[in-house]
Design an enzyme around this catalytic site. Structure first.
Site, PDB file in Angstrom:
ATOM      1  CG  ASP A   1      -5.660   4.677  10.652  1.00 43.49           C
ATOM      2  OD1 ASP A   1      -5.751   3.797   9.781  1.00 43.49           O
ATOM      3  OD2 ASP A   1      -4.609   4.926  11.252  1.00 43.49           O
TER       4      ASP A   1
ATOM      5  CG  HIS B   1     -11.819  -0.413   3.312  1.00 45.31           C
ATOM      6  ND1 HIS B   1     -11.125   0.396   4.174  1.00 45.31           N
ATOM      7  CD2 HIS B   1     -10.874  -1.036   2.554  1.00 45.31           C
ATOM      8  CE1 HIS B   1      -9.820   0.279   3.951  1.00 45.31           C
ATOM      9  NE2 HIS B   1      -9.646  -0.598   2.973  1.00 45.31           N
TER      10      HIS B   1
ATOM     11  CG  LEU C   1     -22.472  18.262   7.610  1.00 50.33           C
ATOM     12  CD1 LEU C   1     -21.758  18.876   8.804  1.00 50.33           C
ATOM     13  CD2 LEU C   1     -22.545  16.744   7.772  1.00 50.33           C
TER      14      LEU C   1
HETATM   15  C1  FPP Z   1      -7.882   3.668   6.703  1.00 50.49           C
HETATM   16  O1  FPP Z   1      -7.934   2.389   7.297  1.00 50.49           O
HETATM   17  C2  FPP Z   1      -9.037   3.895   5.856  1.00 50.49           C
HETATM   18  C3  FPP Z   1      -9.015   4.186   4.530  1.00 50.49           C
HETATM   19  C4  FPP Z   1      -7.760   4.301   3.768  1.00 50.49           C
HETATM   20  C5  FPP Z   1     -10.237   4.354   3.744  1.00 50.49           C
HETATM   21  C6  FPP Z   1     -11.364   5.087   4.387  1.00 50.49           C
HETATM   22  C7  FPP Z   1     -12.597   4.589   3.763  1.00 50.49           C
HETATM   23  C8  FPP Z   1     -13.753   4.365   4.382  1.00 50.49           C
HETATM   24  C9  FPP Z   1     -14.005   4.684   5.800  1.00 50.49           C
HETATM   25  C10 FPP Z   1     -14.849   3.723   3.590  1.00 50.49           C
HETATM   26  C11 FPP Z   1     -16.062   4.512   3.344  1.00 50.49           C
HETATM   27  C12 FPP Z   1     -15.832   5.910   2.903  1.00 50.49           C
HETATM   28  C13 FPP Z   1     -16.767   6.624   2.219  1.00 50.49           C
HETATM   29  C14 FPP Z   1     -16.583   8.080   2.042  1.00 50.49           C
HETATM   30  C15 FPP Z   1     -17.948   5.992   1.645  1.00 50.49           C
HETATM   31  P1  FPP Z   1      -6.788   1.349   6.989  1.00 50.49           P
HETATM   32  O2  FPP Z   1      -7.242   0.492   5.871  1.00 50.49           O
HETATM   33  O3  FPP Z   1      -5.494   2.066   6.754  1.00 50.49           O
HETATM   34  O4  FPP Z   1      -6.743   0.546   8.342  1.00 50.49           O
HETATM   35  P2  FPP Z   1      -5.475  -0.108   9.030  1.00 50.49           P
HETATM   36  O5  FPP Z   1      -4.547   1.009   9.429  1.00 50.49           O
HETATM   37  O6  FPP Z   1      -6.049  -0.827  10.215  1.00 50.49           O
HETATM   38  O7  FPP Z   1      -4.860  -1.051   8.032  1.00 50.49           O
END
Ligand code: FPP
Length: 246
Positions: free
Chosen positions: A26, A43, A137
């Site tokens: 997150d 991201h 893993l």
């Molecule tokens: C939450 O942060 C994150 C996500 C919903 C997406 C997770 C994706 C990645 C880490 C990208 C790469 C993943 C792979 C498997 C290649 P948020 O956008 O909700 O952040 P915020 O709470 O600060 O708005």
């Protein structure tokens, strides 16, 4: 073992590492906002954290890692962001799959296949097939995953069983997406938020929860070391009175 992984070894007991680490990644959006950049930049940088954490868990000999990459609730995000996340998974697998395969990583997907574009499914299926015999893993990508949805799917599967066995925890666990996996010992959530967000609702029953204040794109080897040390400070009793170490 890489130099960065060696640096986190002091203070870690390698005999008592969790068998299964699950992570709610997150804070990507906030990471980008603080830099005056679009959310998707967070991201993209988060993908580099994914790479670091996979490699480090593999090098430490942690057997299972589950990453919450896209939830059933994430479909509510703007279409452009959804498209970006779909393409980012394809890009990640295109770039990293051969390397992950060499490291002995086995990839699985936890989640429903509906709504996911065909090109994304093709990429995921290719990764699952290529790595299916690997014994390093075990990497589970929770993608289009929702805990309540998984529970309902399991109930649906149970009522259709013929003959239908008595309903026990073991029988039910075998009907979940995680059928072959041990339950997580450690749940990590980054960015200082204290929520489960519909993640592994059944499987996290006894997990130790560690919340890191660090935003996911900044969560690398050092931060993983910190949460593992925090985990090792905890006394795990599973509802009993004596400490049980993993
Ligand atoms: C939450 O942060 C994150 C996500 C919903 C997406 C997770 C994706 C990645 C880490 C990208 C790469 C993943 C792979 C498997 C290649 P948020 O956008 O909700 O952040 P915020 O709470 O600060 O708005």
């Amino acid at each position: 073992m890489s130099r960065k992984t060696k640096l986190i070894l002091p203070g870690l007991d390698r005999q008592r590492l969790p068998r299964h680490v699950a992570i709610i990644m997150d804070g990507n959006g906030r990471w980008a906002k603080r830099r005056g950049r679009p959310r998707v930049a967070g991201h993209r940088e988060g993908m580099n954290s994914v790479r670091s954490v996979i490699r480090t868990c593999g090098e430490l000999g942690i057997p299972h890692l589950t990453l919450y990459a896209f939830s059933t609730e994430n479909w509510r995000r703007p279409v452009r962001e959804i498209r970006f996340l779909m393409n980012l998974l394809i890009e990640f697998l295109n770039r990293e799959l051969d390397e992950l395969h060499c490291q002995g990583v086995r990839i699985r997907m936890l989640g429903g296949r509906e709504r996911i574009p065909a090109r994304v499914l093709a990429s995921i299926d290719q990764a699952i097939t290529q790595t299916r015999r690997n014994r390093g893993l075990q990497l589970n990508l929770a993608f289009n995953y929702g805990g309540r949805r998984e529970l309902l799917d399991a109930v649906g599967a149970y009522v259709n069983l013929r003959p239908r066995p008595a309903l026990t925890e073991e029988v039910f666990s075998r009907l979940l997406y995680t059928a072959e996996l041990p339950d997580p010992d450690l749940l990590v959530r980054t960015s200082g938020e204290y929520r489960l967000s519909n993640f592994l609702l059944w499987q996290l029953a006894y997990a130790e929860i560690v919340v890191s204040p660090v935003l996911w794109p900044d969560f690398r080897e050092r931060e993983l070391g910190q949460v593992l040390r925090e985990y090792q400070k905890r006394e795990r009793r599973f509802g009993g009175v004596k400490s049980v170490h993993a």
